[in-house]
Write an enzyme that holds these catalytic residues in place. Structure first.
Site, mmCIF file in Angstrom:
data_model
loop_
_atom_site.group_PDB
_atom_site.id
_atom_site.type_symbol
_atom_site.label_atom_id
_atom_site.label_comp_id
_atom_site.label_asym_id
_atom_site.label_seq_id
_atom_site.Cartn_x
_atom_site.Cartn_y
_atom_site.Cartn_z
ATOM 1 N N SER A 8 42.396 47.517 27.557
ATOM 2 C CA SER A 8 43.192 46.163 28.444
ATOM 3 C C SER A 8 44.181 45.742 27.718
ATOM 4 O O SER A 8 44.202 45.626 26.534
ATOM 5 C CB SER A 8 42.144 45.117 28.557
ATOM 6 O OG SER A 8 42.680 44.127 28.945
ATOM 7 N N HIS A 31 44.080 49.353 31.551
ATOM 8 C CA HIS A 31 43.589 48.214 32.430
ATOM 9 C C HIS A 31 44.337 47.083 32.272
ATOM 10 O O HIS A 31 44.609 46.542 31.370
ATOM 11 C CB HIS A 31 41.928 47.997 31.605
ATOM 12 C CG HIS A 31 41.362 47.048 32.205
ATOM 13 N ND1 HIS A 31 40.341 47.260 33.449
ATOM 14 C CD2 HIS A 31 41.148 45.537 32.388
ATOM 15 C CE1 HIS A 31 39.864 46.121 33.829
ATOM 16 N NE2 HIS A 31 40.064 45.136 33.293
ATOM 17 N N ASP A 33 44.677 43.231 33.734
ATOM 18 C CA ASP A 33 43.883 41.984 34.166
ATOM 19 C C ASP A 33 44.917 40.982 34.701
ATOM 20 O O ASP A 33 45.703 40.287 34.100
ATOM 21 C CB ASP A 33 43.302 41.511 33.025
ATOM 22 C CG ASP A 33 42.062 42.343 32.388
ATOM 23 O OD1 ASP A 33 41.156 42.361 33.081
ATOM 24 O OD2 ASP A 33 42.322 42.413 31.126
ATOM 25 N N MET A 35 45.103 37.638 36.768
ATOM 26 C CA MET A 35 44.450 36.317 36.948
ATOM 27 C C MET A 35 45.213 35.212 37.714
ATOM 28 O O MET A 35 46.557 35.231 37.261
ATOM 29 C CB MET A 35 44.073 35.705 35.557
ATOM 30 C CG MET A 35 43.263 36.779 34.601
ATOM 31 S SD MET A 35 42.493 36.060 33.215
ATOM 32 C CE MET A 35 42.066 37.683 32.043
ATOM 33 N N HIS A 64 42.390 45.114 37.537
ATOM 34 C CA HIS A 64 41.396 44.373 37.578
ATOM 35 C C HIS A 64 41.740 43.021 38.277
ATOM 36 O O HIS A 64 42.353 42.213 37.327
ATOM 37 C CB HIS A 64 40.704 44.058 36.202
ATOM 38 C CG HIS A 64 39.471 43.283 36.159
ATOM 39 N ND1 HIS A 64 38.811 42.935 35.030
ATOM 40 C CD2 HIS A 64 38.590 42.581 37.334
ATOM 41 C CE1 HIS A 64 37.759 42.169 35.311
ATOM 42 N NE2 HIS A 64 37.626 42.036 36.490
ATOM 43 N N MET A 66 41.440 39.470 39.206
ATOM 44 C CA MET A 66 40.393 38.172 38.972
ATOM 45 C C MET A 66 41.187 37.022 39.746
ATOM 46 O O MET A 66 41.855 36.115 39.276
ATOM 47 C CB MET A 66 40.186 37.793 37.265
ATOM 48 C CG MET A 66 39.011 38.877 37.037
ATOM 49 S SD MET A 66 39.278 38.867 35.110
ATOM 50 C CE MET A 66 40.768 39.821 34.962
ATOM 51 N N MET A 135 30.923 42.672 34.611
ATOM 52 C CA MET A 135 31.572 42.045 33.515
ATOM 53 C C MET A 135 30.482 41.708 32.471
ATOM 54 O O MET A 135 29.253 41.292 32.796
ATOM 55 C CB MET A 135 31.930 40.667 34.134
ATOM 56 C CG MET A 135 33.253 40.697 35.029
ATOM 57 S SD MET A 135 34.708 41.315 34.242
ATOM 58 C CE MET A 135 35.043 40.356 32.527
ATOM 59 N N GLY A 142 40.329 37.453 26.812
ATOM 60 C CA GLY A 142 39.552 38.675 26.016
ATOM 61 C C GLY A 142 39.205 37.834 24.657
ATOM 62 O O GLY A 142 39.183 36.741 24.408
ATOM 63 N N ASP A 173 33.063 45.693 31.062
ATOM 64 C CA ASP A 173 34.491 45.104 30.846
ATOM 65 C C ASP A 173 33.851 43.560 29.968
ATOM 66 O O ASP A 173 33.430 42.740 30.372
ATOM 67 C CB ASP A 173 35.280 44.630 31.911
ATOM 68 C CG ASP A 173 36.601 44.057 31.657
ATOM 69 O OD1 ASP A 173 36.880 44.130 30.496
ATOM 70 O OD2 ASP A 173 37.182 43.554 32.480
ATOM 71 N N GLY A 174 34.415 43.479 28.683
ATOM 72 C CA GLY A 174 34.249 42.263 28.060
ATOM 73 C C GLY A 174 33.132 42.515 26.588
ATOM 74 O O GLY A 174 32.162 42.879 26.808
ATOM 75 N N GLY A 175 33.875 42.328 25.623
ATOM 76 C CA GLY A 175 33.357 42.459 24.138
ATOM 77 C C GLY A 175 32.998 43.824 23.753
ATOM 78 O O GLY A 175 31.949 43.997 23.120
ATOM 79 N N GLY A 195 39.658 45.607 25.226
ATOM 80 C CA GLY A 195 40.888 44.933 24.857
ATOM 81 C C GLY A 195 41.145 44.734 23.446
ATOM 82 O O GLY A 195 41.865 45.305 22.773
HETATM 83 C C1 DX5 Z 1 38.439 39.435 30.619
HETATM 84 C C2 DX5 Z 1 39.025 40.541 31.092
HETATM 85 C C3 DX5 Z 1 38.919 41.759 29.959
HETATM 86 C C4 DX5 Z 1 39.450 41.435 28.613
HETATM 87 C C5 DX5 Z 1 38.389 42.274 27.732
HETATM 88 O O1 DX5 Z 1 38.088 38.597 31.811
HETATM 89 O O2 DX5 Z 1 38.870 41.240 32.529
HETATM 90 O O3 DX5 Z 1 39.446 43.179 30.504
HETATM 91 O O4 DX5 Z 1 40.733 41.971 28.432
HETATM 92 O O5 DX5 Z 1 39.002 41.859 26.449
HETATM 93 P P1 DX5 Z 1 38.087 42.152 25.375
HETATM 94 O O6 DX5 Z 1 37.681 43.495 25.271
HETATM 95 O O7 DX5 Z 1 38.638 41.765 24.191
HETATM 96 O O8 DX5 Z 1 36.633 41.267 25.472
HETATM 97 ZN ZN ZN Z 2 39.525 43.503 32.987
#
Ligand code: DX5
Ligand code: ZN
Length: 226
Positions: A8, A31, A33, A35, A64, A66, A135, A142, A173-175, A195
């Site tokens: 990401s 990826h 994002d 938003m 992605h 959002m 998620m 991130g 996706d996330g962490g 990310g």
């Molecule tokens: C958060 C995004 C993710 C984000 C993940 O809402 O959808 O794609 O970039 O970032 P990390 O990998 O740092 O959690």
């Molecule tokens: Zn994402």
């Protein structure tokens, strides 16, 4: 299904996206994002930037969304040449109609779920999608901590896909990091967004390779046991 690592760019340098993308030649997709400051409390980029990224990225784009009112906005990202478009079920009135529209525009259609959204109501719809994005943090930012509570949902989603005899990827996706990717892969995920793990690494491409190796080994272990 083969493991895919999709870095990401959310936490990359937005002033140098071309250079940032060039730092991960081993990525399967990039990826992106999107938003809107309504579906999530953050504002990033939209269609014009995605169109520019499409021109310069050597990798396919994994968008992605959002954003609210995905029914209205998602097809434009497929038209812009995205390889995959994820919209959130919480932001869509007609997920099947929208998935079919995206596929008709030659992109892969993917359904996103927040951590608290159950997969079961969508069990009969799984074949309409190429990918389910689960998620593993609350969407919006991130660098958040991975939510282990989502792991059982990953496993249940994999079981439902198997029961439907469908070919659907599961993206987390996330962490996602070297600390957490094996748990996700063992639970049944095969596409991994990372990310901050990638873009805070000294060598982002080496991190992509390391994440891939860990995920492949964890998937292999599961396949050997079951
Ligand atoms: C958060 C995004 C993710 C984000 C993940 O809402 O959808 O794609 O970039 O970032 P990390 O990998 O740092 O959690
Ligand atoms: Zn994402």
């Amino acid at each position: 299904m083969a493991v895919q690592i999709t870095p990401s760019i959310l936490n990359a340098d937005f002033a140098n996206l071309q250079r940032e993308i060039s730092r991960v030649p081993g990525a399967d997709m990039i990826h992106v994002d999107v938003m809107d400051n309504h579906f999530v409390p953050n504002l990033t980029i939209g269609l014009p930037v995605v169109e520019s990224l499409k021109r310069i990225s050597p990798h396919p784009l994994d968008i992605h969304l959002m954003i609210e009112d995905a029914d209205r906005w998602a097809p434009g990202y497929a038209e812009a040449g995205a390889a995959s478009v994820t919209f959130h079920v919480e932001a869509t009135r007609a997920p099947v109609r929208l998935a079919r529209e995206i596929r008709h525009l030659n992109a892969r259609a993917s359904l996103g779920l927040r951590p608290a959204t159950p997969i079961e109501p969508y069990a009969d719809l799984l074949g309409e999608f190429d990918m389910i994005l689960l998620m593993t943090v609350e969407p919006g930012f991130g660098g958040q901590a991975f939510l282990d509570v989502v792991l059982p949902k990953i496993a249940r989603t994999r079981s439902l896909i198997r029961a439907a005899d469908a070919s659907v990827a599961i993206q987390v996706d996330g962490g996602v990091s070297v600390e957490t990717i094996e748990r996700c892969a063992a639970a049944g995920a095969d596409v991994f967004v990372a990310g901050s793990a990638v873009y805070t690494a000294d060598d982002p491409d080496a991190m992509v390779a390391e994440l891939r190796a860990l995920a492949e080994a964890a998937c292999h272990e599961v396949a050997t046991v079951s």
